[in-house]
Design a protein around this motif. Structure first.
Motif, PDB file in Angstrom:
ATOM      1  N   GLY A 210     -29.047 -76.506  12.055  1.00 44.60           N
ATOM      2  CA  GLY A 210     -30.205 -75.669  12.317  1.00 44.60           C
ATOM      3  C   GLY A 210     -30.791 -75.058  11.074  1.00 44.60           C
ATOM      4  N   VAL A 211     -31.167 -73.768  11.197  1.00 46.48           N
ATOM      5  CA  VAL A 211     -31.941 -73.112  10.142  1.00 46.48           C
ATOM      6  C   VAL A 211     -31.456 -71.684   9.927  1.00 46.48           C
ATOM      7  CG1 VAL A 211     -33.975 -74.482  10.748  1.00 46.48           C
ATOM      8  CG2 VAL A 211     -33.730 -72.175  11.695  1.00 46.48           C
ATOM      9  N   ASN A 212     -31.882 -71.103   8.821  1.00 45.74           N
ATOM     10  CA  ASN A 212     -31.765 -69.673   8.560  1.00 45.74           C
ATOM     11  C   ASN A 212     -33.083 -69.000   8.935  1.00 45.74           C
ATOM     12  OD1 ASN A 212     -29.223 -68.874   6.610  1.00 45.74           O
ATOM     13  ND2 ASN A 212     -29.801 -71.022   6.404  1.00 45.74           N
ATOM     14  N   ARG A 213     -32.981 -67.764   9.438  1.00 44.24           N
ATOM     15  CA  ARG A 213     -34.183 -66.969   9.738  1.00 44.24           C
ATOM     16  C   ARG A 213     -34.095 -65.689   8.920  1.00 44.24           C
ATOM     17  NH1 ARG A 213     -38.123 -64.590   9.756  1.00 44.24           N
ATOM     18  NH2 ARG A 213     -39.656 -64.270  11.423  1.00 44.24           N
ATOM     19  N   SER A 214     -34.596 -65.757   7.663  1.00 47.45           N
ATOM     20  CA  SER A 214     -34.481 -64.643   6.740  1.00 47.45           C
ATOM     21  C   SER A 214     -35.448 -63.521   7.100  1.00 47.45           C
ATOM     22  CB  SER A 214     -34.756 -65.129   5.316  1.00 47.45           C
ATOM     23  OG  SER A 214     -34.608 -64.100   4.380  1.00 47.45           O
ATOM     24  N   GLY A 215     -35.145 -62.321   6.627  1.00 47.74           N
ATOM     25  CA  GLY A 215     -35.998 -61.158   6.825  1.00 47.74           C
ATOM     26  C   GLY A 215     -35.222 -59.909   7.162  1.00 47.74           C
ATOM     27  N   GLY A 216     -34.195 -60.048   8.007  1.00 48.70           N
ATOM     28  CA  GLY A 216     -33.412 -58.891   8.428  1.00 48.70           C
ATOM     29  C   GLY A 216     -32.627 -58.246   7.310  1.00 48.70           C
ATOM     30  N   GLU A 217     -32.498 -58.943   6.176  1.00 47.42           N
ATOM     31  CA  GLU A 217     -31.749 -58.391   5.050  1.00 47.42           C
ATOM     32  C   GLU A 217     -32.618 -57.514   4.154  1.00 47.42           C
ATOM     33  OE1 GLU A 217     -32.856 -62.574   3.458  1.00 47.42           O
ATOM     34  OE2 GLU A 217     -32.931 -61.406   5.308  1.00 47.42           O
ATOM     35  N   PHE A 218     -33.951 -57.764   4.098  1.00 46.19           N
ATOM     36  CA  PHE A 218     -34.763 -57.052   3.107  1.00 46.19           C
ATOM     37  C   PHE A 218     -35.909 -56.227   3.682  1.00 46.19           C
ATOM     38  CE2 PHE A 218     -36.664 -61.340   3.280  1.00 46.19           C
ATOM     39  CZ  PHE A 218     -38.000 -61.044   3.479  1.00 46.19           C
ATOM     40  N   MET A 219     -36.452 -56.603   4.821  1.00 48.31           N
ATOM     41  CA  MET A 219     -37.630 -55.888   5.322  1.00 48.31           C
ATOM     42  C   MET A 219     -37.349 -54.412   5.576  1.00 48.31           C
ATOM     43  SD  MET A 219     -40.454 -57.684   5.536  1.00 48.31           S
ATOM     44  CE  MET A 219     -41.439 -57.049   6.886  1.00 48.31           C
ATOM     45  N   ILE A 239     -38.287 -73.035  16.762  1.00 43.43           N
ATOM     46  CA  ILE A 239     -37.061 -73.489  16.092  1.00 43.43           C
ATOM     47  C   ILE A 239     -36.324 -74.499  16.972  1.00 43.43           C
ATOM     48  CG2 ILE A 239     -34.828 -72.776  15.149  1.00 43.43           C
ATOM     49  CD1 ILE A 239     -36.059 -70.047  14.534  1.00 43.43           C
ATOM     50  N   ALA A 240     -36.181 -74.159  18.246  1.00 42.61           N
ATOM     51  CA  ALA A 240     -35.493 -75.063  19.168  1.00 42.61           C
ATOM     52  C   ALA A 240     -36.216 -76.404  19.276  1.00 42.61           C
ATOM     53  CB  ALA A 240     -35.374 -74.406  20.539  1.00 42.61           C
ATOM     54  N   ASP A 241     -37.532 -76.389  19.141  1.00 40.63           N
ATOM     55  CA  ASP A 241     -38.302 -77.629  19.233  1.00 40.63           C
ATOM     56  C   ASP A 241     -38.011 -78.585  18.079  1.00 40.63           C
ATOM     57  OD1 ASP A 241     -39.448 -76.846  21.602  1.00 40.63           O
ATOM     58  OD2 ASP A 241     -41.329 -76.153  20.703  1.00 40.63           O
ATOM     59  N   TRP A 242     -37.464 -78.074  16.999  1.00 38.22           N
ATOM     60  CA  TRP A 242     -37.012 -78.942  15.911  1.00 38.22           C
ATOM     61  C   TRP A 242     -35.674 -79.607  16.262  1.00 38.22           C
ATOM     62  CZ3 TRP A 242     -37.695 -77.521  10.085  1.00 38.22           C
ATOM     63  CH2 TRP A 242     -39.040 -77.382   9.780  1.00 38.22           C
ATOM     64  N   LYS A 243     -35.127 -79.313  17.425  1.00 43.37           N
ATOM     65  CA  LYS A 243     -33.806 -79.770  17.866  1.00 43.37           C
ATOM     66  C   LYS A 243     -32.682 -79.086  17.084  1.00 43.37           C
ATOM     67  CE  LYS A 243     -35.645 -82.418  20.918  1.00 43.37           C
ATOM     68  NZ  LYS A 243     -35.654 -82.009  22.342  1.00 43.37           N
ATOM     69  N   ALA A 244     -32.970 -77.906  16.576  1.00 44.93           N
ATOM     70  CA  ALA A 244     -31.914 -77.086  15.965  1.00 44.93           C
ATOM     71  C   ALA A 244     -31.035 -76.528  17.072  1.00 44.93           C
ATOM     72  CB  ALA A 244     -32.532 -75.949  15.165  1.00 44.93           C
ATOM     73  N   ASN A 245     -29.754 -76.376  16.791  1.00 41.80           N
ATOM     74  CA  ASN A 245     -28.855 -75.737  17.764  1.00 41.80           C
ATOM     75  C   ASN A 245     -28.227 -74.459  17.228  1.00 41.80           C
ATOM     76  OD1 ASN A 245     -26.608 -76.434  16.150  1.00 41.80           O
ATOM     77  ND2 ASN A 245     -26.192 -78.296  17.312  1.00 41.80           N
ATOM     78  N   THR A 246     -28.630 -74.042  16.008  1.00 45.24           N
ATOM     79  CA  THR A 246     -28.032 -72.870  15.373  1.00 45.24           C
ATOM     80  C   THR A 246     -29.080 -72.132  14.547  1.00 45.24           C
ATOM     81  OG1 THR A 246     -25.891 -74.007  15.230  1.00 45.24           O
ATOM     82  CG2 THR A 246     -26.179 -72.073  13.838  1.00 45.24           C
ATOM     83  N   HIS A 517     -34.961 -85.119  10.508  1.00 47.25           N
ATOM     84  CA  HIS A 517     -33.549 -85.500  10.556  1.00 47.25           C
ATOM     85  C   HIS A 517     -32.870 -84.918  11.792  1.00 47.25           C
ATOM     86  CE1 HIS A 517     -29.940 -87.100   8.610  1.00 47.25           C
ATOM     87  NE2 HIS A 517     -29.316 -86.026   9.061  1.00 47.25           N
ATOM     88  N   LEU A 518     -33.119 -83.645  12.084  1.00 48.31           N
ATOM     89  CA  LEU A 518     -32.518 -83.038  13.278  1.00 48.31           C
ATOM     90  C   LEU A 518     -32.994 -83.735  14.540  1.00 48.31           C
ATOM     91  CD1 LEU A 518     -32.709 -79.208  12.458  1.00 48.31           C
ATOM     92  CD2 LEU A 518     -30.748 -80.748  12.200  1.00 48.31           C
ATOM     93  N   ARG A 519     -34.253 -84.065  14.584  1.00 53.11           N
ATOM     94  CA  ARG A 519     -34.772 -84.755  15.775  1.00 53.11           C
ATOM     95  C   ARG A 519     -34.178 -86.145  15.925  1.00 53.11           C
ATOM     96  NH1 ARG A 519     -41.235 -82.978  15.676  1.00 53.11           N
ATOM     97  NH2 ARG A 519     -40.896 -80.870  16.523  1.00 53.11           N
ATOM     98  N   ALA A 520     -33.920 -86.809  14.813  1.00 58.97           N
ATOM     99  CA  ALA A 520     -33.322 -88.145  14.879  1.00 58.97           C
ATOM    100  C   ALA A 520     -31.872 -88.098  15.332  1.00 58.97           C
ATOM    101  CB  ALA A 520     -33.422 -88.826  13.512  1.00 58.97           C
ATOM    102  N   LEU A 521     -31.175 -86.994  15.034  1.00 55.30           N
ATOM    103  CA  LEU A 521     -29.773 -86.863  15.445  1.00 55.30           C
ATOM    104  C   LEU A 521     -29.632 -86.573  16.924  1.00 55.30           C
ATOM    105  CD1 LEU A 521     -28.252 -84.716  12.545  1.00 55.30           C
ATOM    106  CD2 LEU A 521     -27.867 -87.147  12.980  1.00 55.30           C
ATOM    107  N   THR A 522     -30.669 -85.993  17.531  1.00 55.35           N
ATOM    108  CA  THR A 522     -30.596 -85.564  18.924  1.00 55.35           C
ATOM    109  C   THR A 522     -31.367 -86.539  19.799  1.00 55.35           C
ATOM    110  OG1 THR A 522     -30.534 -83.280  18.172  1.00 55.35           O
ATOM    111  CG2 THR A 522     -31.003 -83.651  20.514  1.00 55.35           C
ATOM    112  N   PRO A 523     -30.718 -87.141  20.816  1.00 49.43           N
ATOM    113  CA  PRO A 523     -31.416 -88.092  21.685  1.00 49.43           C
ATOM    114  C   PRO A 523     -32.607 -87.445  22.368  1.00 49.43           C
ATOM    115  CG  PRO A 523     -29.038 -88.157  22.072  1.00 49.43           C
ATOM    116  CD  PRO A 523     -29.320 -86.985  21.182  1.00 49.43           C
TER     117      PRO A 523
END
Length: 523
Positions: A210-219, A239-246, A517-523
């Protein structure tokens, strides 16, 4: 990621244990009582429709080897798609596993284990003949009392590791059990550690992608809000539409603990509720939230200092004993009743920049206390594991290495003790890091990944392209490991790097590589 403080101007399967289909294969001279050349244990770790995960452990019972090659043949047309613990190749039914550079030495009595993912149809029959460096092991049928076994009672021993037996052994081949394979849980799993794999509550093997969602550390510490950009349902769904699971969520300990230097509207309960709300949205879209401590209190002005401020306004070399254990106690109490939430102890330790030797750096990393070159009392990784477990939380805990989480060379030696036995390694890599090529990954990451699950919590490059992370993802895919791209923010991808140009999920040139790449890994 070692990003500078962002000012307002910048802000515009599946693991079914199949009775472990295990067989001991012993190579001996015909009819002799000599010690076996090798012992092989082959097991099916998990099986699902059309595929399975297997493992092969070889014990060398002969003279020490400096370089080894394991050969065997699949009897039912299985095809390996990826493997780890060695270089896997297949020609027809014949499979060859050659040592990696880091596990080439195989002493007398030593073991080496490789794992793989393979497809199967019909029956997933286990192989029955193996060779080590071309020397055959027999089929596991014990030697007969007569000097020369007759062909009618003994399976043939192949002399060529690429040639499967032409006559079936008299011992019936192992067949899969009739019980159904485990089904991965729907939605975000309760993650645990089984050997060197992440598994869910059904026992299915899982990868964190998946991805990181930055902002909570500095805002919050800069007085602008909770997150950088929207964190509404639509943005999380993107984010989920990218087929991320994390989704990894960086946090600030002063904002969470409500210290007075933070604006009241962005600290304490208000901040905690904002984080909980984002975690809830991530879970609602079936993804795993990883809550991670990014910026901490403690004044450091030494080598590679990110700021001179005592407050949590930049990345410090190590967490401080004054506030960080309290932070993790509070976070663990907040989420301990939901094992779907993962804890990432500290973003990017770099005590190696402050201390003069690797031993000092790794000791500081694990044990904390008074560390050379760091002017505040340090909380070590063991302190933080202890703080989490003292609350009764059993959640999966991720422990990073040193050198901004890019060095895991002594992680196994200094790893903290976890009474819950639910601990994994975290690692970060960018194209400008020291350990940024396959040779380093083979030498330092692979031994860790053979022992515990490994997550690359941040992968990225400052080229606004994706050639480097393509290499990282391939290396991790080949070994069934996990990774998260930095970062789901609309920054300049040449300096960020940033995956998106809009919170609707429009990718940058860099982000296209991860998304596709994430979409290719997920059927």
């Amino acid at each position: 990621m070692r990003h500078p403080p962002r000012l307002s101007a910048l802000l515009a399967g599946a693991a079914l244990t199949m009775a472990s289909t295990s067989l001991a294969v012993m190579g001996t001279a015909s009819g002799a009582a000599a010690a076996p050349v090798c012992t092989v244990e082959y097991s099916v770790v998990g099986q699902w429709a059309g595929g399975y995960q297997g493992a092969v452990t070889v014990t060398n019972n002969s003279a020490a080897l400096n370089g080894w090659s394991l050969g065997f043949a699949f009897p039912a047309g299985q095809v390996v798609s990826q493997g780890w613990g060695g270089k896997w190749s297949q020609s027809g039914t014949a499979v060859t596993v050659v040592n990696e550079s880091w596990n080439a030495a195989l002493a007398t009595g030593a073991k080496v284990t490789g794992g793989f993912i393979a497809s199967w149809t019909g029956a997933n029959t286990a192989p029955t003949a193996f060779t080590l460096n071309g020397t055959p092991c027999d089929t596991g049928v014990p030697p007969t009392p007569t000097p020369t076994p007759t062909p009618s009672t003994t399976a043939p021993t192949p002399t060529d590791p690429t040639t499967p037996p032409t006559t079936p052994p008299t011992t019936p081949p192992t067949t899969p059990p009739t019980s159904p394979p485990p089904t991965p849980v729907t939605g975000a799993p309760e993650l645990g550690v089984t050997g060197n794999k992440f598994t869910d509550q059904n026992g299915a093997v899982r990868r964190l992608l998946g991805v990181n969602r930055s902002g909570g550390e500095f805002m919050c510490v800069q007085g602008y809000g909770f997150f950088d950009g929207p964190v509404d349902d639509a943005s999380v769904k993107a984010i989920a539409d990218w087929k991320a699971n994390t989704v990894r969520i960086p946090l600030n300990e002063e904002c969470w603990l409500g210290l007075d230097n933070i604006k009241p509207e962005y600290r304490g309960t208000n901040y905690i509720n904002a984080v909980k709300d984002l975690v809830t949205k991530v879970l609602a879209h079936g993804m795993t939230p990883v809550v991670e401590l990014h910026w901490t209190h403690g004044q450091y002005t030494g080598n590679s200092a990110g700021c001179s401020d005592v407050h949590a306004s930049c990345q410090k070399p190590m967490p401080g004993a004054q506030y960080t254990p309290a932070f993790w106690t509070s976070v663990a109490n907040t989420f301990k009743n939901d094992k779907r939430v993962v804890f990432d102890l500290f973003n990017e330790p770099y005590p190696d920049r402050a201390t003069s030797t690797a031993t000092q750096a790794w000791s500081c990393w694990r044990d904390g206390g008074t560390c050379p070159g760091i002017g505040y009392e340090v909380a070590g990784m063991q302190d933080l594991v202890d703080a989490v477990r003292a609350t009764g939380a059993k959640n999966l805990v991720l422990v990073p290495g040193i050198a901004y989480s890019n060095d895991l060379s002594q992680w196994r030696t200094y790893r903290p003790t976890d009474p819950a036995e639910n601990l994994a390694a975290a690692w970060h890599v960018y194209n400008f890091n020291t350990c940024a090529d396959e040779t380093c990954w083979n030498n330092t990451l692979a031994p860790v990944a053979a022992e515990v699950p490994l997550l690359a919590g941040e992968i990225g490059e400052n080229t606004c392209g994706h050639a480097f992370i393509d290499r990282v993802m391939k290396w991790f895919d080949d070994r069934g490991l996990s990774y998260l791209g930095w970062t789901w923010n609309t920054w300049n991808c040449n300096s960020g790097p940033a995956l998106i140009s809009s919170y609707d999920g429009t990718p940058t040139a860099f982000g296209i590589g991860l998304r596709d790449h994430l979409r290719a890994l997920t059927p």
